[in-house]
Design a protein around this motif. Structure first.
Motif, PDB file in Angstrom:
ATOM      1  N   ARG A  73      41.904 -29.293 -34.542  1.00  0.00           N
ATOM      2  CA  ARG A  73      43.138 -29.837 -33.976  1.00  0.00           C
ATOM      3  C   ARG A  73      43.780 -28.879 -32.982  1.00  0.00           C
ATOM      4  NH1 ARG A  73      45.633 -31.353 -39.763  1.00  0.00           N
ATOM      5  NH2 ARG A  73      44.590 -29.366 -40.133  1.00  0.00           N
ATOM      6  N   PHE A  74      43.449 -27.602 -33.076  1.00  0.00           N
ATOM      7  CA  PHE A  74      43.967 -26.614 -32.133  1.00  0.00           C
ATOM      8  C   PHE A  74      43.592 -26.995 -30.699  1.00  0.00           C
ATOM      9  CE2 PHE A  74      43.083 -22.639 -29.744  1.00  0.00           C
ATOM     10  CZ  PHE A  74      44.364 -22.115 -29.701  1.00  0.00           C
ATOM     11  N   TYR A  75      42.354 -27.419 -30.508  1.00  0.00           N
ATOM     12  CA  TYR A  75      41.869 -27.729 -29.161  1.00  0.00           C
ATOM     13  C   TYR A  75      42.444 -29.037 -28.629  1.00  0.00           C
ATOM     14  CZ  TYR A  75      38.689 -24.230 -30.968  1.00  0.00           C
ATOM     15  OH  TYR A  75      38.173 -23.087 -31.544  1.00  0.00           O
ATOM     16  N   ASP A  76      42.922 -29.919 -29.537  1.00  0.00           N
ATOM     17  CA  ASP A  76      43.567 -31.168 -29.133  1.00  0.00           C
ATOM     18  C   ASP A  76      45.071 -31.006 -28.944  1.00  0.00           C
ATOM     19  OD1 ASP A  76      41.198 -32.644 -29.231  1.00  0.00           O
ATOM     20  OD2 ASP A  76      41.433 -33.032 -31.381  1.00  0.00           O
ATOM     21  N   THR A  77      45.584 -29.840 -29.291  1.00  0.00           N
ATOM     22  CA  THR A  77      47.025 -29.648 -29.374  1.00  0.00           C
ATOM     23  C   THR A  77      47.552 -28.615 -28.394  1.00  0.00           C
ATOM     24  OG1 THR A  77      47.066 -30.259 -31.719  1.00  0.00           O
ATOM     25  CG2 THR A  77      48.873 -28.885 -30.929  1.00  0.00           C
ATOM     26  N   VAL A  78      46.820 -27.508 -28.221  1.00  0.00           N
ATOM     27  CA  VAL A  78      47.305 -26.361 -27.461  1.00  0.00           C
ATOM     28  C   VAL A  78      46.395 -26.114 -26.260  1.00  0.00           C
ATOM     29  CG1 VAL A  78      47.793 -23.879 -27.529  1.00  0.00           C
ATOM     30  CG2 VAL A  78      48.285 -25.304 -29.536  1.00  0.00           C
ATOM     31  N   TYR A 127      45.486 -23.203 -23.897  1.00  0.00           N
ATOM     32  CA  TYR A 127      45.555 -21.745 -23.961  1.00  0.00           C
ATOM     33  C   TYR A 127      44.820 -21.171 -22.746  1.00  0.00           C
ATOM     34  CZ  TYR A 127      40.987 -22.928 -25.826  1.00  0.00           C
ATOM     35  OH  TYR A 127      39.739 -23.469 -25.975  1.00  0.00           O
ATOM     36  N   PRO A 128      45.020 -19.904 -22.423  1.00  0.00           N
ATOM     37  CA  PRO A 128      44.344 -19.328 -21.256  1.00  0.00           C
ATOM     38  C   PRO A 128      42.830 -19.536 -21.313  1.00  0.00           C
ATOM     39  CG  PRO A 128      46.030 -17.841 -22.013  1.00  0.00           C
ATOM     40  CD  PRO A 128      45.944 -18.935 -23.051  1.00  0.00           C
ATOM     41  N   GLY A 129      42.301 -20.114 -20.272  1.00  0.00           N
ATOM     42  CA  GLY A 129      40.874 -20.388 -20.210  1.00  0.00           C
ATOM     43  C   GLY A 129      40.473 -21.723 -20.779  1.00  0.00           C
ATOM     44  N   ALA A 130      41.431 -22.494 -21.321  1.00  0.00           N
ATOM     45  CA  ALA A 130      41.099 -23.791 -21.910  1.00  0.00           C
ATOM     46  C   ALA A 130      40.657 -24.764 -20.832  1.00  0.00           C
ATOM     47  CB  ALA A 130      42.298 -24.353 -22.660  1.00  0.00           C
ATOM     48  N   GLY A 131      39.813 -25.631 -21.191  1.00  0.00           N
ATOM     49  CA  GLY A 131      39.362 -26.647 -20.247  1.00  0.00           C
ATOM     50  C   GLY A 131      37.877 -26.892 -20.392  1.00  0.00           C
ATOM     51  N   PRO A 132      37.260 -27.483 -19.374  1.00  0.00           N
ATOM     52  CA  PRO A 132      37.920 -27.882 -18.127  1.00  0.00           C
ATOM     53  C   PRO A 132      38.842 -29.092 -18.314  1.00  0.00           C
ATOM     54  CG  PRO A 132      35.661 -28.629 -18.135  1.00  0.00           C
ATOM     55  CD  PRO A 132      35.841 -27.813 -19.381  1.00  0.00           C
ATOM     56  N   LEU A 133      39.965 -29.074 -17.609  1.00  0.00           N
ATOM     57  CA  LEU A 133      40.899 -30.176 -17.616  1.00  0.00           C
ATOM     58  C   LEU A 133      40.723 -30.960 -16.323  1.00  0.00           C
ATOM     59  CD1 LEU A 133      44.051 -28.147 -18.740  1.00  0.00           C
ATOM     60  CD2 LEU A 133      42.459 -29.400 -20.199  1.00  0.00           C
ATOM     61  N   THR A 185      40.048 -32.432  -9.450  1.00  0.00           N
ATOM     62  CA  THR A 185      38.942 -31.560  -9.838  1.00  0.00           C
ATOM     63  C   THR A 185      39.082 -31.198 -11.306  1.00  0.00           C
ATOM     64  OG1 THR A 185      37.746 -29.533  -9.268  1.00  0.00           O
ATOM     65  CG2 THR A 185      40.146 -29.408  -9.276  1.00  0.00           C
ATOM     66  N   GLN A 186      38.060 -30.642 -11.849  1.00  0.00           N
ATOM     67  CA  GLN A 186      38.120 -30.099 -13.203  1.00  0.00           C
ATOM     68  C   GLN A 186      38.412 -28.613 -13.107  1.00  0.00           C
ATOM     69  OE1 GLN A 186      34.586 -31.080 -15.421  1.00  0.00           O
ATOM     70  NE2 GLN A 186      35.426 -33.047 -16.030  1.00  0.00           N
ATOM     71  N   ARG A 187      39.435 -28.166 -13.824  1.00  0.00           N
ATOM     72  CA  ARG A 187      39.846 -26.771 -13.741  1.00  0.00           C
ATOM     73  C   ARG A 187      40.132 -26.217 -15.117  1.00  0.00           C
ATOM     74  NH1 ARG A 187      44.516 -28.296  -9.423  1.00  0.00           N
ATOM     75  NH2 ARG A 187      43.175 -29.171  -7.833  1.00  0.00           N
ATOM     76  N   LEU A 188      39.987 -24.920 -15.209  1.00  0.00           N
ATOM     77  CA  LEU A 188      40.430 -24.225 -16.413  1.00  0.00           C
ATOM     78  C   LEU A 188      41.921 -24.002 -16.319  1.00  0.00           C
ATOM     79  CD1 LEU A 188      37.649 -21.497 -16.761  1.00  0.00           C
ATOM     80  CD2 LEU A 188      37.777 -23.713 -17.896  1.00  0.00           C
TER      81      LEU A 188
END
Length: 621
Positions: A364-369, A371-377, A386-389
C-alpha cells in the motif's frame, strides 16, 4: 429583527431553491412541462421527478472528505502537514495547532467550499441543508406521490438529516435539534442546544427510519440505500462507545456497536482485490457501501484532486503532504516497522535501510506515497506528455554555476529518444534557475498518491477524471469491529479482523500477532494507512482522546536528498540517492496539546450572539 441560526437559513424564498435544483434535473421531458420560474412548490412536491431532484440537492449536505480546504482535517494530525502558501484554510489550521482556536476565529478553520459561491461556515452549511430536509418532511404530508416512490425518498432524507446532525455533533458536541423549517414571522429564533445524548438518540432514530423506508428498495449505485443506513448507524454507535463520549466505558455501548457492525457484515460486501482501484471509477460496489462518482460537470470543486495533490514538481498547488510519521507507519513486507516507536531509531530487527527507504515496504506504500525516485508517473501537463520519475533531490555533483548540461546523460525520452532537459535531472538545480518554481517547496519530500489521476491532465475543466469519493466501505467496518473487540477484551477476534484487511490480495501482509499496547498501535496504524484522506484520522484521534503525542508533534521528513550522477551506468534512470531525515524547519510549529476541551471545536460566537446567549458555549472557550 433578531437573527440566529434558523432565520438566516430561510432568507430566500422556497421557490428560488427549487429553480436551482430543477436546473440540474436529469429528465429533459420533465423540464419541458413549464418554464422553470413558474414551477410552484405544490408541483415540486407532487411530481416524483421534481421531488427526487430536490432530494439530490440535499445530498450536498454531506460534507465532502476533502473539506474544509484540502484533505479534510488530516492536516491537523500526525499524518499530514499543511503547506501554507497554497492552503486556503491555513490561518485556521495554524490557530488550531498553535492552541489559539477561539469562538471568534473557528470559522477560519471549518468553512466549506463545495460548489458554493463562497466559503460557508460549517454550522451554516449543515443547518442550511437540514432546513431543506425539514422543508421536505413538511411538504410531503399532503403529497399525491404514491408510497412506492415517496417512501424511498423519505428514507434518503432521514438518512441525510441524521448524517448532517452527526457531522455537527462530532465537531461541536450537542447542538440544537430543529425539525421544522421556521418562517421569518416565527415568534423566536433563539433555540438552545440539545445535549449530546439527545442528539445521539435523534440521529439513531433517524437512521432507523431510513432503514425502514429503504427496506426492499433496489440498490442504485451512488444513491443512499438500506445498506448505507445500516452502516452509518454502526459508525455512529462506535463513536458513542468511544472514550470521548463514553468516559465510564459502559460496555453496553460497545455491545450495541458490535451488534450493528455485525449487521453490516451480513449485507454481503467483500474486500475489493486491488486497494488502489477503490478510489477510481467506477465505484467498486463489492466493497463500497456508499460513495459518489463525478462527471466533468459535477466534479470535485476547481480542478479536483489533481490540482491539490499532483506532485508539485509538475506544477500544482500541493496543499498538504505526508509526514515522515505517516511514512513510518508502513511496515516492511516481513511485518516489522522500519523505526522504533520514537520514529528516529531504526528497528534493527526489520532489516530496514534508511538509504533504501522504498525497498520491501507494505504494497500500500507504493499506492499511497510518492517518494523521491518513485515512478514512472504518466505526467500530462499541457502539451507535454511523458513518463517521469518523481524527483525531490539536489545534485550531489552539479556543474559550476548551474551550467549546462543538467541531466543524467543516460536519461532519454522513451517515446522519441531525445534527452530530457526538463524534469530529467535534479530538481533543485532547476528550481534555483526558476524552471520548476513549485517543486522545492514540498516540505517533507513526499506527496500523496491515493487521489491522483495520472491517466488525465493535471488540470482541465473538460477532462472526465476517474476520481471518486468513498464515504463508507467494508474495510472501515472490519477495523471498527476490531476496535470493538479490543474494548470487549477479545484480542483474538480483533487480530482476526485486522488481518482480514491485511490479507487483501493486492496487500497480503503478514498477520499481526501483537497484544496489549502493541495491538493498539498496530490497529491504529492500520486504520491510518487504510483510511487516510477519507475524513477519519482526525476524528479517530479525537474520539480516542489520543491527541497528545499525535497532534502536538514536530513534523519530520526528508531534509535533504542528493543524487550522485557520477555512478550512473549506461541505461540508468538515476544515480545514487542519499537521504537525510529530520525535523522540517519550514513546517508550522505545533504547540503542546491545549487540553481536553480541544476535542470539540467552539461554537462560532456569531451564533452565540444571534441567539441572544441562549446557545451555551463549549467549556474552555
Amino acid at each position: 429583527m433578531k437573527y440566529s441560526i434558523t432565520n438566516r437559513l430561510v432568507k430566500r424564498a422556497l421557490s428560488l431553491s427549487f429553480i436551482s435544483i430543477l436546473a440540474a434535473a436529469t429528465s429533459c421531458n420533465v423540464l419541458d412541462k413549464k418554464p422553470l420560474d413558474s414551477i410552484s412548490d405544490e408541483a415540486v412536491f407532487n411530481d416524483p421527478v421534481f421531488l427526487q431532484n430536490y432530494v439530490y440537492n440535499v445530498y450536498n449536505g454531506i460534507k465532502p472528505p476533502w473539506a474544509p480546504g484540502t484533505g479534510g482535517y488530516d492536516v491537523l494530525t500526525d499524518i499530514a502537514v499543511n503547506q501554507p502558501e497554497t492552503h486556503e484554510r491555513s490561518a485556521g489550521i495554524r490557530n488550531y495547532l498553535e492552541g489559539n482556536l477561539t469562538a471568534d476565529n473557528v470559522n477560519d478553520l471549518v468553512a466549506i467550499v463545495n460548489g458554493l459561491p463562497a466559503a460557508t461556515p460549517l454550522w451554516d452549511y449543515e443547518y442550511g441543508f437540514i432546513r431543506k430536509a425539514n422543508v421536505f418532511f413538511e411538504n410531503i404530508e399532503s403529497s399525491t406521490i404514491t408510497a412506492d416512490k415517496l417512501d424511498p425518498m423519505k428514507g434518503e432524507v432521514h438518512f441525510l438529516r441524521a448524517w448532517m446532525y452527526f457531522e455537527l455533533m462530532r465537531t461541536f458536541g450537542g447542538v440544537p435539534i430543529i425539525k421544522n423549517s421556521f418562517q421569518l414571522n416565527s415568534e423566536s429564533f433563539d433555540v438552545p442546544r440539545n445535549t449530546f445524548d439527545e442528539c445521539a438518540q435523534f440521529v439513531l432514530a433517524e437512521s432507523d427510519l431510513a432503514i425502514g423506508f429503504l427496506d426492499g428498495v433496489p440498490v442504485n449505485t451512488g444513491k443512499i440505500s438500506k445498506a448505507a443506513a445500516l452502516a452509518f448507524k454502526a459508525r455512529v454507535l462506535l463513536y458513542l462507545a468511544s472514550p470521548l463520549n463514553n468516559p465510564s466505558n459502559d460496555l453496553t455501548k460497545w455491545k450495541a456497536a458490535e451488534t450493528a457492525t455485525k449487521a453490516v457484515f451480513d449485507l454481503g460486501f467483500t474486500l475489493h482485490p486491488q486497494y488502489a482501484e477503490l478510489f477510481k471509477k467506477p465505484l467498486k460496489t463489492d466493497e463500497t457501501i456508499f460513495g459518489k462518482s463525478f462527471t466533468p460537470a459535477t466534479r470535485i470543486p476547481g480542478w479536483g484532486y489533481n490540482y491539490d495533490f499532483w506532485p508539485s514538481g509538475f506544477d500544482a498547488q500541493q496543499r498538504i503532504v505526508p509526514t515522515q510519521t505517516f511514512v513510518n507507519m508502513f511496515q516492511l513486507t516481513n511485518g516489522e516497522y522500519p523505526y522504533a516507536a520514537d520514529g528516529v531509531t531504526v528497528n534493527a530487527a526489520s532489516g530496514y535501510d534508511p538509504q533504501k527507504p522504498e525497498k520491501n515496504r507494505d504494497p500500500r506504500f507504493y499506492d499511497t506515497v510518492i517518494y523521491p525516485g518513485a515512478g514512472p508517473l504518466n505526467i500530462i501537463d499541457g502539451s507535454k506528455s511523458t513518463q517521469r520519475l518523481y524527483e525531490y533531490w539536489e545534485d550531489a555533483n552539479p556543474n559550476p554555476d548551474n551550467a549546462a548540461p543538467y541531466i543524467n546523460p543516460n536519461k532519454v525520452d522513451p517515446k522519441n529518444g531525445q534527452n530530457l532537459f526538463d524534469f530529467g535531472r535534479d530538481s533543485k538545480t532547476y528550481w534555483v534557475k526558476g524552471l520548476t518554481p513549485f517543486h522545492w517547496r514540498v516540505q517533507t519530500g513526499y506527496t500523496f498518491k491515493k487521489t491522483d489521476d495520472f491517466a488525465g491532465p493535471r488540470a482541465s475543466f473538460d477532462n472526465d477524471y476517474n476520481q471518486i469519493v468513498v464515504f463508507m466501505r467494508l474495510t472501515e467496518f472490519y477495523l471498527n469491529y476490531a476496535e470493538i473487540q479490543m474494548a470487549l477484551g477479545n484480542e483474538a477476534a480483533a487480530r482476526e479482523y485486522i488481518n482480514k484487511v491485511r490479507k487483501r490480495s493486492s496487500v497480503n501482509m503478514p498477520d499481526i500477532k501483537s497484544t496489549g499496547a502493541n495491538l493498539v498501535r498496530d490497529y491504529r496504524n492500520e486504520r491510518a494507512i487504510e483510511l487516510h484522506l477519507e475524513d477519519s484520522r482526525f476524528f479517530d484521534l479525537m474520539r480516542w482522546k489520543a491527541a497528545p503525542g499525535n497532534v502536538d508533534i514536530a513534523i519530520r521528513g526528508l531534509t535533504k536528498v542528493t543524487m550522485d550522477w557520477s555512478v550512473a551506468k549506461p541505461g540508468d534512470a538515476m544515480g545514487k540517492l542519499t537521504y537525510t531525515y529530520g525535523v522540517i524547519p519550514e513546517a508550522e510549529v505545533r504547540k503542546p496539546w491545549k487540553g481536553d476541551h480541544y476535542y470539540l471545536f467552539p461554537i462560532p460566537n456569531t451564533e452565540i450572539r444571534k441567539s441572544n446567549g441562549v446557545l451555551k458555549q463549549n467549556p474552555g472557550y
